[in-house]
Enzyme design. Structure first.
Site, PDB file in Angstrom:
ATOM      1  N   HIS A 161       0.874  -1.177   0.000  1.00 22.97           N
ATOM      2  CA  HIS A 161       0.000   0.000   0.000  1.00 22.97           C
ATOM      3  C   HIS A 161       0.914   1.230   0.000  1.00 22.97           C
ATOM      4  O   HIS A 161       2.031   1.174   0.536  1.00 22.97           O
ATOM      5  CB  HIS A 161      -0.826  -0.045   1.287  1.00 22.97           C
ATOM      6  CG  HIS A 161      -1.902   0.956   1.408  1.00 22.97           C
ATOM      7  ND1 HIS A 161      -1.656   2.263   1.744  1.00 22.97           N
ATOM      8  CD2 HIS A 161      -3.251   0.853   1.274  1.00 22.97           C
ATOM      9  CE1 HIS A 161      -2.807   2.919   1.801  1.00 22.97           C
ATOM     10  NE2 HIS A 161      -3.793   2.090   1.518  1.00 22.97           N
ATOM     11  N   ASP A 216       3.344  -4.322   8.270  1.00 22.16           N
ATOM     12  CA  ASP A 216       2.121  -3.552   8.088  1.00 22.16           C
ATOM     13  C   ASP A 216       0.960  -4.535   8.270  1.00 22.16           C
ATOM     14  O   ASP A 216       0.672  -5.345   7.387  1.00 22.16           O
ATOM     15  CB  ASP A 216       2.125  -2.937   6.675  1.00 22.16           C
ATOM     16  CG  ASP A 216       0.790  -2.271   6.332  1.00 22.16           C
ATOM     17  OD1 ASP A 216      -0.171  -2.399   7.105  1.00 22.16           O
ATOM     18  OD2 ASP A 216       0.725  -1.631   5.261  1.00 22.16           O
ATOM     19  N   GLN A 236      -4.272  -4.968   7.307  1.00 18.80           N
ATOM     20  CA  GLN A 236      -5.298  -5.898   6.819  1.00 18.80           C
ATOM     21  C   GLN A 236      -5.346  -7.198   7.612  1.00 18.80           C
ATOM     22  O   GLN A 236      -6.356  -7.898   7.572  1.00 18.80           O
ATOM     23  CB  GLN A 236      -5.066  -6.225   5.329  1.00 18.80           C
ATOM     24  CG  GLN A 236      -5.237  -5.047   4.388  1.00 18.80           C
ATOM     25  CD  GLN A 236      -6.674  -4.511   4.342  1.00 18.80           C
ATOM     26  OE1 GLN A 236      -7.637  -5.188   4.695  1.00 18.80           O
ATOM     27  NE2 GLN A 236      -6.819  -3.269   3.921  1.00 18.80           N
ATOM     28  N   LYS A 259     -10.055  -0.346  10.703  1.00 24.72           N
ATOM     29  CA  LYS A 259     -10.232  -1.556   9.890  1.00 24.72           C
ATOM     30  C   LYS A 259     -10.587  -2.754  10.759  1.00 24.72           C
ATOM     31  O   LYS A 259     -10.942  -3.807  10.256  1.00 24.72           O
ATOM     32  CB  LYS A 259      -8.964  -1.839   9.087  1.00 24.72           C
ATOM     33  CG  LYS A 259      -8.717  -0.794   7.989  1.00 24.72           C
ATOM     34  CD  LYS A 259      -7.607  -1.217   7.090  1.00 24.72           C
ATOM     35  CE  LYS A 259      -7.010  -0.060   6.317  1.00 24.72           C
ATOM     36  NZ  LYS A 259      -7.821   0.338   5.168  1.00 24.72           N
ATOM     37  N   CYS A 261      -4.741   2.417  -3.646  1.00 21.80           N
ATOM     38  CA  CYS A 261      -3.515   2.936  -3.020  1.00 21.80           C
ATOM     39  C   CYS A 261      -2.341   1.980  -3.221  1.00 21.80           C
ATOM     40  O   CYS A 261      -1.517   1.797  -2.306  1.00 21.80           O
ATOM     41  CB  CYS A 261      -3.710   3.212  -1.529  1.00 21.80           C
ATOM     42  SG  CYS A 261      -4.938   4.459  -1.196  1.00 21.80           S
TER      43      CYS A 261
HETATM   44  N1  PLP Z   1      -1.563  -0.689   4.737  1.00 20.90           N
HETATM   45  C1  PLP Z   1      -2.515  -1.438   4.159  1.00 20.90           C
HETATM   46  C2  PLP Z   1      -2.186  -2.840   3.721  1.00 20.90           C
HETATM   47  C3  PLP Z   1      -3.790  -0.922   3.992  1.00 20.90           C
HETATM   48  O1  PLP Z   1      -4.735  -1.654   3.398  1.00 20.90           O
HETATM   49  C4  PLP Z   1      -4.055   0.416   4.424  1.00 20.90           C
HETATM   50  C5  PLP Z   1      -5.375   1.012   4.215  1.00 20.90           C
HETATM   51  O2  PLP Z   1      -6.116   0.640   3.316  1.00 20.90           O
HETATM   52  C6  PLP Z   1      -3.028   1.125   5.026  1.00 20.90           C
HETATM   53  C7  PLP Z   1      -1.792   0.554   5.166  1.00 20.90           C
HETATM   54  C8  PLP Z   1      -3.242   2.537   5.495  1.00 20.90           C
HETATM   55  O3  PLP Z   1      -4.109   2.579   6.575  1.00 20.90           O
HETATM   56  P1  PLP Z   1      -4.593   4.010   7.133  1.00 20.90           P
HETATM   57  O4  PLP Z   1      -5.127   4.759   5.947  1.00 20.90           O
HETATM   58  O5  PLP Z   1      -5.659   3.628   8.123  1.00 20.90           O
HETATM   59  O6  PLP Z   1      -3.415   4.659   7.746  1.00 20.90           O
END
Ligand code: PLP
Length: 423
Positions: free
Chosen positions: A137, A213, A216, A239, A377
């Site tokens: 992402h 990260d 998910q 999430k 993203c």
């Molecule tokens: N990492 C992953 C794999 C994600 O799916 C997302 C959000 O969709 C993020 C990071 C970013 O999360 P946030 O926008 O809540 O900071």
């Protein structure tokens, strides 16, 4: 999470549990566009909130609203107690060695930026390597690009195979001179669950740190620090059924101690003069200013809600529903599901010949179906897959097989419509 292929499922054993779970989410009774029951399949973007979280937020603002860590009145003490109780909840849920290892942030994005600044600015030298993967992402790519530009470090990535799994064949070579590996636990595009434990072991053997990260994977209760053995881990509250505006950074205490603060301001200091300041102990060194108090308390409620679920049942159900959805979608002529990892979650991205994702999402919305269309993203990955946008249906614990059926019927209707109009 693994998905041996077999879409013929008897859902009846699961049904009472899922129906009971659904009753905890008032929004799932909503109708949209007049009389269309909401079918919410955009859970990888954000999950819906159970009453347990909504009530805690309401109670905090109704009964205990005050700032934390500074007042000595009754409400301030209640607010501080509830805020710190969330830290304890999160620490024990993750299996962290200490509550000090839990930093509250505004989300995954801020947590990763915190490490890129607090650790990267201080410890990276020109030529050091930062290793990400091709399925990141933007949250787990852009902060490292920016860090590489600031420090002269080199950004490298682990490739993804045609099946949507990491190609680790060159990992040991790539790990030479790598100081930080930052990878997603579960892809928000491909659904792939990565072999984080293996990557961590190999990275540590080369002296590199690993940030996971878990944006998910945490919502599916897949995060156990004792098993992953990573150095940092980041996730977002929203999430996993908690509020927006709050997230968590876990860091090994000795690393957090050695790092510089990210933001400066109130509450992150020990002593301040006109010219200088010293820092508070961890984790407060990283929590400058008034934190998202209600959101942290709501996050604690969301984690307690997750802890109350029987994950043997929910993991089996999620696997079955994901398999069912993939099989049903793949039965549609011209539809390609991207990502064939054997170990995967319910973020299912697909493309359909001659149908633009935005058109599809717009038409499905008219039927009450909430899905995602776009680059999710993850532009480098989407381009690598040969597209500029995809459609994504992402499942969570409260989704039903008949919602998957409604998605499939909806897609067939949209296809038929475009076929008639465009010929
Ligand atoms: N990492 C992953 C794999 C994600 O799916 C997302 C959000 O969709 C993020 C990071 C970013 O999360 P946030 O926008 O809540 O900071």
């Amino acid at each position: 999470m693994s998905n041996p292929a077999s879409p013929m499922v008897d859902w009846s054993d699961w049904r009472p549990t899922i129906d009971a779970l659904r009753r905890e989410f008032p929004i799932l009774d909503r109708k949209v566009h007049g009389d269309k029951p909401l079918i919410y399949l955009d859970n990888a973007a954000t999950a819906q909130k159970p009453k347990a979280v909504l009530e805690v937020l309401n109670r905090f603002y109704t009964e205990s609203n005050a700032n934390v860590h500074r007042g000595i009145h009754c409400l301030a003490e209640e607010a501080t107690e509830a805020y710190e109780a969330s830290r304890k909840t999160v620490a024990s849920w993750l299996g962290a060695p200490s509550e000090k290892a839990i930093v509250f942030t505004r989300g995954t994005t801020e947590a990763i930026n915190l490490v890129a600044h607090g650790w990267g600015n201080k410890f990276l030298k020109p030529g050091d390597r930062i290793l990400v993967t091709e399925m990141e992402h933007h949250s787990n790519l852009i902060p490292w690009q920016m860090l590489a530009r600031r420090t002269g470090a080199v950004l490298d990535w682990i490739p993804v195979t045609g099946d949507g799994v990491l190609d680790l064949s060159r990992l040991d070579e790539q790990l030479a001179s790598t100081r930080m590996v930052s990878l997603t636990h579960m892809s928000n595009v491909l659904g792939t669950v990565n072999p984080v434990r293996d990557v961590v072991a190999r990275a540590h053997a080369h002296g590199a740190l690993v940030l996971v990260d878990a944006a998910q994977s945490a919502p599916h209760s897949l995060v156990d620090l004792n098993e992953l053995d990573c150095d940092f881990l980041a996730f977002s509250g929203h999430k996993l059924m908690g509020p927006t505006g709050v997230g968590v950074l876990y860091g090994r205490p000795e690393l957090l101690e050695a790092m510089d603060p990210f933001l400066g301001g109130g509450e992150m200091i020990s002593k301040v003069t006109w010219q200088d300041a010293t820092w508070a102990d961890i984790p407060y060194k990283f929590e400058a200013g008034t934190p998202p108090i209600a959101e942290v308390i709501g996050l604690g409620a969301a984690v307690r809600f997750l802890q109350s679920l029987d994950w043997k049942v929910f993991h089996a159900y999620s696997d079955a529903l994901t398999r069912y959805a993939i099989a049903q979608l793949e039965s549609i002529d011209g539809l390609v599901v991207h990502g064939k990892a054997p170990d995967r979650g319910g973020a299912i991205s697909f493309s359909i010949r001659d149908l633009h994702p935005h058109d599809l999402a717009h038409f499905l919305d008219q039927d009450g179906l909430a899905i995602r269309a776009g680059h999710m993203c993850a532009q480098p990955l989407i381009h690598q897959l040969g597209h500029s946008a995809l459609t994504r249906a992402s499942l969570y614990l409260y989704n039903l097989p008949e919602e998957v059926d409604a998605l499939v019927r909806g897609i067939l209707r949209v296809k038929e419509f475009f076929h008639r109009v465009l010929g």
